[in-house]
Design a protein around this motif. Structure first.
Motif, mmCIF file in Angstrom:
data_model
loop_
_atom_site.group_PDB
_atom_site.id
_atom_site.type_symbol
_atom_site.label_atom_id
_atom_site.label_comp_id
_atom_site.label_asym_id
_atom_site.label_seq_id
_atom_site.Cartn_x
_atom_site.Cartn_y
_atom_site.Cartn_z
ATOM 1 N N LEU A 158 -3.030 -7.231 2.218
ATOM 2 C CA LEU A 158 -2.863 -7.457 0.786
ATOM 3 C C LEU A 158 -3.247 -6.212 -0.008
ATOM 4 O O LEU A 158 -4.145 -5.474 0.388
ATOM 5 C CB LEU A 158 -3.725 -8.632 0.328
ATOM 6 C CG LEU A 158 -3.463 -9.976 1.009
ATOM 7 C CD1 LEU A 158 -4.474 -11.009 0.515
ATOM 8 C CD2 LEU A 158 -2.036 -10.429 0.754
ATOM 9 N N PRO A 159 -2.613 -5.989 -1.142
ATOM 10 C CA PRO A 159 -2.979 -4.828 -1.976
ATOM 11 C C PRO A 159 -4.427 -4.857 -2.450
ATOM 12 O O PRO A 159 -4.991 -3.821 -2.806
ATOM 13 C CB PRO A 159 -2.012 -4.922 -3.163
ATOM 14 C CG PRO A 159 -0.856 -5.722 -2.649
ATOM 15 C CD PRO A 159 -1.436 -6.700 -1.681
ATOM 16 N N THR A 160 -5.040 -6.050 -2.468
ATOM 17 C CA THR A 160 -6.439 -6.172 -2.898
ATOM 18 C C THR A 160 -7.418 -6.002 -1.737
ATOM 19 O O THR A 160 -8.639 -5.973 -1.969
ATOM 20 C CB THR A 160 -6.681 -7.538 -3.552
ATOM 21 O OG1 THR A 160 -6.196 -8.563 -2.677
ATOM 22 C CG2 THR A 160 -6.000 -7.624 -4.894
ATOM 23 N N ASP A 161 -6.929 -5.913 -0.504
ATOM 24 C CA ASP A 161 -7.822 -5.692 0.638
ATOM 25 C C ASP A 161 -8.324 -4.251 0.598
ATOM 26 O O ASP A 161 -7.535 -3.313 0.422
ATOM 27 C CB ASP A 161 -7.087 -5.949 1.958
ATOM 28 C CG ASP A 161 -6.765 -7.418 2.158
ATOM 29 O OD1 ASP A 161 -7.529 -8.263 1.665
ATOM 30 O OD2 ASP A 161 -5.744 -7.715 2.810
ATOM 31 N N TRP A 162 -9.621 -4.101 0.798
ATOM 32 C CA TRP A 162 -10.189 -2.758 0.674
ATOM 33 C C TRP A 162 -11.297 -2.548 1.698
ATOM 34 O O TRP A 162 -12.042 -3.457 2.035
ATOM 35 C CB TRP A 162 -10.745 -2.502 -0.718
ATOM 36 C CG TRP A 162 -11.152 -1.064 -0.862
ATOM 37 C CD1 TRP A 162 -12.401 -0.531 -0.745
ATOM 38 C CD2 TRP A 162 -10.259 0.042 -1.076
ATOM 39 N NE1 TRP A 162 -12.348 0.845 -0.879
ATOM 40 C CE2 TRP A 162 -11.033 1.214 -1.083
ATOM 41 C CE3 TRP A 162 -8.878 0.144 -1.267
ATOM 42 C CZ2 TRP A 162 -10.488 2.481 -1.274
ATOM 43 C CZ3 TRP A 162 -8.337 1.397 -1.458
ATOM 44 C CH2 TRP A 162 -9.129 2.552 -1.460
ATOM 45 N N PHE A 206 2.889 0.700 4.244
ATOM 46 C CA PHE A 206 3.662 -0.298 3.520
ATOM 47 C C PHE A 206 3.076 -0.605 2.142
ATOM 48 O O PHE A 206 3.770 -1.102 1.266
ATOM 49 C CB PHE A 206 3.744 -1.589 4.339
ATOM 50 C CG PHE A 206 4.539 -1.438 5.605
ATOM 51 C CD1 PHE A 206 5.900 -1.180 5.569
ATOM 52 C CD2 PHE A 206 3.922 -1.545 6.842
ATOM 53 C CE1 PHE A 206 6.645 -1.040 6.731
ATOM 54 C CE2 PHE A 206 4.645 -1.403 8.015
ATOM 55 C CZ PHE A 206 6.010 -1.144 7.962
ATOM 56 N N ILE A 207 1.797 -0.329 1.971
ATOM 57 C CA ILE A 207 1.143 -0.556 0.678
ATOM 58 C C ILE A 207 0.679 0.804 0.159
ATOM 59 O O ILE A 207 -0.436 1.243 0.440
ATOM 60 C CB ILE A 207 -0.040 -1.532 0.818
ATOM 61 C CG1 ILE A 207 0.419 -2.828 1.497
ATOM 62 C CG2 ILE A 207 -0.656 -1.843 -0.558
ATOM 63 C CD1 ILE A 207 -0.701 -3.801 1.793
ATOM 64 N N PRO A 208 1.548 1.504 -0.591
ATOM 65 C CA PRO A 208 1.230 2.874 -1.008
ATOM 66 C C PRO A 208 0.157 2.966 -2.071
ATOM 67 O O PRO A 208 -0.455 4.020 -2.247
ATOM 68 C CB PRO A 208 2.563 3.404 -1.529
ATOM 69 C CG PRO A 208 3.313 2.177 -1.942
ATOM 70 C CD PRO A 208 2.911 1.103 -0.994
ATOM 71 N N VAL A 209 -0.072 1.869 -2.803
ATOM 72 C CA VAL A 209 -1.132 1.836 -3.816
ATOM 73 C C VAL A 209 -1.911 0.538 -3.640
ATOM 74 O O VAL A 209 -1.328 -0.549 -3.589
ATOM 75 C CB VAL A 209 -0.567 1.910 -5.254
ATOM 76 C CG1 VAL A 209 -1.697 1.806 -6.275
ATOM 77 C CG2 VAL A 209 0.222 3.201 -5.450
ATOM 78 N N ARG A 210 -3.218 0.652 -3.492
ATOM 79 C CA ARG A 210 -4.072 -0.519 -3.369
ATOM 80 C C ARG A 210 -5.007 -0.612 -4.571
ATOM 81 O O ARG A 210 -5.196 0.353 -5.309
ATOM 82 C CB ARG A 210 -4.899 -0.461 -2.079
ATOM 83 C CG ARG A 210 -4.069 -0.660 -0.817
ATOM 84 C CD ARG A 210 -4.925 -0.532 0.432
ATOM 85 N NE ARG A 210 -4.143 -0.715 1.647
ATOM 86 C CZ ARG A 210 -4.009 -1.867 2.286
ATOM 87 N NH1 ARG A 210 -4.634 -2.947 1.829
ATOM 88 N NH2 ARG A 210 -3.284 -1.945 3.383
#
Length: 382
Positions: A158-162, A206-210
């Protein structure tokens, strides 16, 4: 004989696993070192452990004979180097360093110092992986022809995974390959005895901006953050890799690595096809080893000490039907490492992964990154 005791540097998920495994073996843990005393306190209090004021204070403690390094990747090189200089034996999480130049230096320093040195490639110590290696060594599969498989996770889908591993300055230029692909490469070459000679790699982000949290949070544990608590962060490390492999013997292989595969929490799988039979194993079903044959029935071997090859029996402590899993692999790895520590020096042929294995994975990782960037086969330069 000098009393043996350990200290663990890093109090994240894996640091706690190290402490628990050491305690199961009856090895005293003098304390832990965190990024700050305050951040380490909660974990240390839960484990009933002392918190050192600093890494330097821990190194100066004469009780500490072995240092376990479980910090973010960029700290491995300076911390391992300092531990060697202090005369400590070292167990380091992978990757051993950020570059192969650094890992080569650590291997040289550890060898010259005569210390016991290990890299935490714990997956080798699932009993059926040890059994698979023994079968290959005994010639049961014949010459290896094909090695294929994957290591899949979903904790960064997910984009919110960090996590700090997403930042190259903290984790390195390779992420998924260095973090989990290295385990697969180490395991399959350990089992087969094969050596990678060249690679052809394709990497994708696949997720270039998180959305990076503005406060410390471990999103992979299921916690969520709101958009107001994040900032957009461009990503320059890979979510996915596919890698073609050539081995020195002429064998061929292919590996898929992903940290964005829904539903796959931590699945390492391999199939090794020999000229006479095949072996397949899946970390989500660690008690089963598939044995493939053409002229007689294929089948599943369930982990049972009575059925394992002699070389594998020492890595299992429970009767068949009593599952052994992820935490047990750490215990079995440290059993081997601490036998060497008790002896005072590494054995001539270590039965655990050493800095040499950690250096090998850095060499492979750099070749994989170069191959992806240049879109060509790259020979491993040793």
């Amino acid at each position: 004989m000098t009393a043996i005791a350990a200290a663990v540097v890093g109090t994240g998920f894996i640091g706690v696993v190290h402490v628990e495994a050491l305690r199961r073996l009856g090895i005293p843990v003098t304390g832990v070192v965190g990024s700050s005393v305050e951040r380490a306190r909660a974990k240390a209090d839960a484990m009933g452990l002392h918190v050192y004021a600093s890494f330097e204070e821990m190194l100066a403690d004469p009780r500490v004979t072995v240092v376990h390094i479980t910090t973010p990747n960029y700290l491995h090189f300076p911390q391992v180097k300092a531990a060697i200089a202090a005369g400590k034996h070292v167990v380091c999480e992978k990757p051993l360093a950020m570059t192969s130049t650094e890992s080569a230096e650590l291997l040289r320093l550890a060898t010259e110092a005569g210390i016991v040195h290990a890299v935490n490639f714990n997956i080798r110590f699932y009993p059926l992986c040890q059994h698979a290696r023994a079968l290959v060594q005994a010639g049961e599969t014949g010459a290896t022809r094909i090695i294929q498989g994957s290591y899949l996770q979903d904790w960064l889908m997910l984009p919110t995974d960090w996590n700090w591993r997403l930042e190259p300055e903290l984790g390195g230029e390779l992420r998924a390959v260095a973090d989990i692909g290295s385990h697969w490469l180490d395991l399959t070459t350990f089992i087969t005895g094969e050596r990678v000679s060249a690679v052809m790699a394709d990497l994708a982000t696949f997720i270039p901006v998180r959305r990076k949290p503005t406060r410390p949070i471990d999103t992979f544990t299921g916690k969520e953050v709101t958009a107001a608590e994040t900032v957009d962060q461009p990503i320059h490390t890979e979510d996915y890799a596919s890698i073609l492999l050539r081995f020195a013997s002429g064998a061929r292989g292919v590996l898929t690595v992903s940290q964005v595969s829904p539903g796959r929490k931590n699945r390492l799988s391999f199939e090794i096809d020999g000229e006479r039979s095949s072996l397949a194993w899946d970390s989500e079903r660690p008690e089963e080893l598939w044995l493939g044959r053409r002229e007689t029935a294929s089948g599943l071997l369930l982990r049972d000490p009575a059925l394992l090859m002699p070389a594998a029996r020492g890595t299992t402590d429970y009767p068949g039907g009593h599952a052994e899993g992820f935490p047990d692999t750490f215990k079995q790895l440290y059993k081997a490492v601490y036998r060497a520590v008790a002896a005072g020096a590494p054995p001539a042929a270590p039965d655990y992964p050493t800095f040499a294995d950690g250096h090998e994975e850095l060499l492979l990782g750099e070749a994989i990154l170069r191959s992806a960037r240049e879109e060509r086969w790259v020979t491993i330069d040793r």
